[in-house]
Design a protein around this motif. Structure first.
Motif, PDB file in Angstrom:
ATOM      1  N   LEU A 195      48.582  27.206  32.175  1.00 22.98           N
ATOM      2  CA  LEU A 195      47.299  26.641  32.573  1.00 22.98           C
ATOM      3  C   LEU A 195      47.152  25.209  32.075  1.00 22.98           C
ATOM      4  CD1 LEU A 195      44.950  29.644  31.712  1.00 22.98           C
ATOM      5  CD2 LEU A 195      45.826  29.020  33.967  1.00 22.98           C
ATOM      6  N   SER A 196      46.393  24.417  32.816  1.00 26.55           N
ATOM      7  CA  SER A 196      45.998  23.095  32.348  1.00 26.55           C
ATOM      8  C   SER A 196      44.754  23.266  31.491  1.00 26.55           C
ATOM      9  CB  SER A 196      45.701  22.173  33.534  1.00 26.55           C
ATOM     10  OG  SER A 196      45.037  21.005  33.091  1.00 26.55           O
ATOM     11  N   ARG A 201      38.869  23.521  30.321  1.00 24.76           N
ATOM     12  CA  ARG A 201      37.707  23.131  29.533  1.00 24.76           C
ATOM     13  C   ARG A 201      36.592  22.559  30.404  1.00 24.76           C
ATOM     14  NH1 ARG A 201      40.266  19.953  26.163  1.00 24.76           N
ATOM     15  NH2 ARG A 201      39.803  18.056  27.306  1.00 24.76           N
ATOM     16  N   LYS A 202      36.941  21.986  31.543  1.00 25.58           N
ATOM     17  CA  LYS A 202      35.955  21.348  32.410  1.00 25.58           C
ATOM     18  C   LYS A 202      35.276  22.320  33.371  1.00 25.58           C
ATOM     19  CE  LYS A 202      38.307  16.853  32.312  1.00 25.58           C
ATOM     20  NZ  LYS A 202      39.054  15.842  33.115  1.00 25.58           N
ATOM     21  N   LEU A 203      35.694  23.578  33.385  1.00 19.70           N
ATOM     22  CA  LEU A 203      35.072  24.549  34.287  1.00 19.70           C
ATOM     23  C   LEU A 203      33.600  24.727  33.953  1.00 19.70           C
ATOM     24  CD1 LEU A 203      37.813  27.355  34.450  1.00 19.70           C
ATOM     25  CD2 LEU A 203      37.155  25.776  36.285  1.00 19.70           C
ATOM     26  N   THR A 204      32.762  24.712  34.959  1.00 16.12           N
ATOM     27  CA  THR A 204      31.325  24.919  34.762  1.00 16.12           C
ATOM     28  C   THR A 204      30.993  26.402  34.884  1.00 16.12           C
ATOM     29  OG1 THR A 204      30.957  24.522  37.113  1.00 16.12           O
ATOM     30  CG2 THR A 204      30.767  22.622  35.620  1.00 16.12           C
ATOM     31  N   PRO A 205      29.889  26.852  34.287  1.00 13.81           N
ATOM     32  CA  PRO A 205      29.539  28.284  34.315  1.00 13.81           C
ATOM     33  C   PRO A 205      29.521  28.892  35.707  1.00 13.81           C
ATOM     34  CG  PRO A 205      28.150  27.135  32.746  1.00 13.81           C
ATOM     35  CD  PRO A 205      28.948  26.078  33.457  1.00 13.81           C
ATOM     36  N   ASN A 206      29.054  28.147  36.704  1.00 15.45           N
ATOM     37  CA  ASN A 206      28.965  28.725  38.045  1.00 15.45           C
ATOM     38  C   ASN A 206      30.334  28.998  38.652  1.00 15.45           C
ATOM     39  OD1 ASN A 206      29.095  25.714  38.246  1.00 15.45           O
ATOM     40  ND2 ASN A 206      29.225  26.170  40.432  1.00 15.45           N
ATOM     41  N   LEU A 207      31.386  28.375  38.105  1.00 17.76           N
ATOM     42  CA  LEU A 207      32.735  28.580  38.627  1.00 17.76           C
ATOM     43  C   LEU A 207      33.445  29.777  37.997  1.00 17.76           C
ATOM     44  CD1 LEU A 207      34.057  24.896  38.821  1.00 17.76           C
ATOM     45  CD2 LEU A 207      33.156  26.328  40.668  1.00 17.76           C
ATOM     46  N   GLU A 209      31.461  32.700  36.948  1.00 23.62           N
ATOM     47  CA  GLU A 209      30.582  33.869  36.963  1.00 23.62           C
ATOM     48  C   GLU A 209      31.134  34.994  37.842  1.00 23.62           C
ATOM     49  OE1 GLU A 209      26.877  32.313  38.240  1.00 23.62           O
ATOM     50  OE2 GLU A 209      26.311  31.534  36.265  1.00 23.62           O
ATOM     51  N   ASP A 210      31.755  34.655  38.932  1.00 18.28           N
ATOM     52  CA  ASP A 210      32.278  35.651  39.873  1.00 18.28           C
ATOM     53  C   ASP A 210      33.672  36.078  39.418  1.00 18.28           C
ATOM     54  OD1 ASP A 210      33.159  37.198  41.969  1.00 18.28           O
ATOM     55  OD2 ASP A 210      32.593  35.767  43.530  1.00 18.28           O
ATOM     56  N   THR A 211      33.862  37.381  39.155  1.00 18.49           N
ATOM     57  CA  THR A 211      35.151  37.880  38.669  1.00 18.49           C
ATOM     58  C   THR A 211      36.253  37.759  39.723  1.00 18.49           C
ATOM     59  OG1 THR A 211      34.564  40.141  39.331  1.00 18.49           O
ATOM     60  CG2 THR A 211      34.067  39.487  37.065  1.00 18.49           C
ATOM     61  N   ARG A 212      35.892  37.454  40.957  1.00 16.33           N
ATOM     62  CA  ARG A 212      36.888  37.262  42.006  1.00 16.33           C
ATOM     63  C   ARG A 212      37.317  35.807  42.134  1.00 16.33           C
ATOM     64  NH1 ARG A 212      33.168  39.717  46.597  1.00 16.33           N
ATOM     65  NH2 ARG A 212      31.787  38.301  45.407  1.00 16.33           N
ATOM     66  N   SER A 213      36.706  34.916  41.360  1.00 14.02           N
ATOM     67  CA  SER A 213      36.975  33.490  41.500  1.00 14.02           C
ATOM     68  C   SER A 213      38.208  33.076  40.708  1.00 14.02           C
ATOM     69  CB  SER A 213      35.769  32.672  41.015  1.00 14.02           C
ATOM     70  OG  SER A 213      35.613  32.810  39.612  1.00 14.02           O
ATOM     71  N   LYS A 214      38.780  31.964  41.116  1.00 13.14           N
ATOM     72  CA  LYS A 214      39.941  31.406  40.414  1.00 13.14           C
ATOM     73  C   LYS A 214      39.568  30.983  39.003  1.00 13.14           C
ATOM     74  CE  LYS A 214      44.198  29.843  40.273  1.00 13.14           C
ATOM     75  NZ  LYS A 214      45.376  30.752  40.359  1.00 13.14           N
ATOM     76  N   GLY A 215      38.358  30.435  38.841  1.00 10.81           N
ATOM     77  CA  GLY A 215      37.918  29.999  37.524  1.00 10.81           C
ATOM     78  C   GLY A 215      37.836  31.157  36.545  1.00 10.81           C
ATOM     79  N   TRP A 216      37.282  32.279  36.994  1.00  7.41           N
ATOM     80  CA  TRP A 216      37.185  33.445  36.114  1.00  7.41           C
ATOM     81  C   TRP A 216      38.568  33.945  35.735  1.00  7.41           C
ATOM     82  CZ3 TRP A 216      38.785  38.453  35.794  1.00  7.41           C
ATOM     83  CH2 TRP A 216      38.120  39.281  34.879  1.00  7.41           C
ATOM     84  N   GLU A 217      39.487  33.943  36.683  1.00  7.41           N
ATOM     85  CA  GLU A 217      40.857  34.391  36.407  1.00  7.41           C
ATOM     86  C   GLU A 217      41.519  33.505  35.358  1.00  7.41           C
ATOM     87  OE1 GLU A 217      45.154  34.938  38.709  1.00  7.41           O
ATOM     88  OE2 GLU A 217      43.348  34.401  39.834  1.00  7.41           O
ATOM     89  N   MET A 218      41.286  32.193  35.450  1.00 13.63           N
ATOM     90  CA  MET A 218      41.856  31.272  34.471  1.00 13.63           C
ATOM     91  C   MET A 218      41.324  31.547  33.073  1.00 13.63           C
ATOM     92  SD  MET A 218      41.750  27.671  36.597  1.00 13.63           S
ATOM     93  CE  MET A 218      42.193  26.714  35.143  1.00 13.63           C
ATOM     94  N   VAL A 219      40.011  31.728  32.966  1.00 13.42           N
ATOM     95  CA  VAL A 219      39.406  31.987  31.662  1.00 13.42           C
ATOM     96  C   VAL A 219      39.909  33.314  31.087  1.00 13.42           C
ATOM     97  CG1 VAL A 219      37.238  32.473  30.470  1.00 13.42           C
ATOM     98  CG2 VAL A 219      37.363  30.595  32.119  1.00 13.42           C
ATOM     99  N   TRP A 220      39.994  34.336  31.924  1.00 12.97           N
ATOM    100  CA  TRP A 220      40.439  35.654  31.466  1.00 12.97           C
ATOM    101  C   TRP A 220      41.887  35.599  30.988  1.00 12.97           C
ATOM    102  CZ3 TRP A 220      39.868  39.703  29.014  1.00 12.97           C
ATOM    103  CH2 TRP A 220      40.525  40.906  29.259  1.00 12.97           C
TER     104      TRP A 220
END
Length: 269
Positions: A195-196, A201-207, A209-220
């Motif tokens: 991961l970069s 670190r720059k991901l915003t909360p709205n990106l 919140e959805d467990t199907r989103s790419k942002g959530w997958e990155m954080v997880w």
């Protein structure tokens, strides 16, 4: 336990997410092949080759020679441990490494199922604690590992004996003027998912919140990565955990503690 879950999830991610994506992007041309090794060794070798890329400094590291092209040895051993393939990691070390002490120490750690660190229990059957092995491991660290740019080799040394410490003033990359004595661990490693971290670190909360989103997958994935780096040091026979959040009266304080635990050396603003 939780450590096994994290290792199994990482192995599933390598096999069912990373590998198909690489095969699809290469059009099926540069697919890792299963030869005479286990599936784990083949997949990890392919991952290490992709993950590290081609850099001149890698030629200075210890290599394995399963195929026509040599592959850095210690990243393979580390990622075999990370994916739960402990016996395969021992086999790689014993087959290709020129350092007998770390091979002995790694096998002793794996055979104990993480119940000890070198120097804490008798592993050679003489009724004595393995102080001699621990001392030799420290000697090897100073003579071979500190001066090397191979952070993956350092990581394996630390995993089998977290009591190891770098000499004062030696940076994690082997240069001068970096860390203090005792400043050694797995923090210097990059994201084990590739991961970069600045982008994470720059991901915003709205990106996220959805467990199907790419942002959530990155954080997880990142949380699993960091959790494993801590839990691999937990001794099942220990009475206290090796780390804990400090008491704090504010939620902001708790968030700060968690943020520090999740930070890595290449994740600096």
């Amino acid at each position: 336990g939780v450590l096994g879950f994290l290792e199994e999830r990482y192995w599933e991610w390598l096999r069912h997410t990373w590998l198909p994506s690489v095969q699809a992007s290469s059009g099926g041309g540069a697919q890792p092949l299963i030869r005479n090794e286990t599936l784990a060794v083949d997949v990890i070798r392919a991952w290490v080759t992709w993950f590290l890329g081609a850099k001149a400094q890698h030629a200075e590291w210890e290599q394995s020679h399963q195929g026509s092209q040599p592959t850095p040895l210690w990243p393979q051993i580390f990622f075999l441990l990370r994916s739960g393939h402990y016996q395969e990691a021992v086999g790689m070390a014993e087959r290709y490494s020129q350092y007998p002490t770390i091979k002995h120490a790694l096998r002793a750690w794996v055979m104990s199922q993480g119940m000890h660190r070198i120097g804490l229990v008798d592993t050679d059957g003489d009724g004595l604690l393995d102080d001699r092995l621990a001392l030799q491991l420290h000697t090897d660290l100073y003579q071979h590992v500190v001066s090397s740019s191979d952070m993956w080799m350092r990581a394996v040394y630390v995993v089998v004996n977290e009591g190891l410490s770098l000499p004062g003033g030696v940076a994690a990359d082997g240069g001068g003027g970096g860390g203090a004595a005792g400043d050694v661990g797995l923090r210097e490693l990059p994201s084990l998912y590739g991961l970069s971290l600045p982008a994470l670190r720059k991901l915003t909360p709205n990106l996220v919140e959805d467990t199907r989103s790419k942002g959530w997958e990155m954080v997880w994935c990142h949380v699993q990565d960091i959790a494993w780096r801590h839990l691999v040091f937990v001794r099942p026979d220990a009475t206290t955990p090796p780390f804990a959040l400090a008491p704090t009266a504010t939620s902001a304080g708790v968030q700060g503690e968690v943020a520090e635990l999740l930070a890595l050396d290449d994740d600096r603003a």
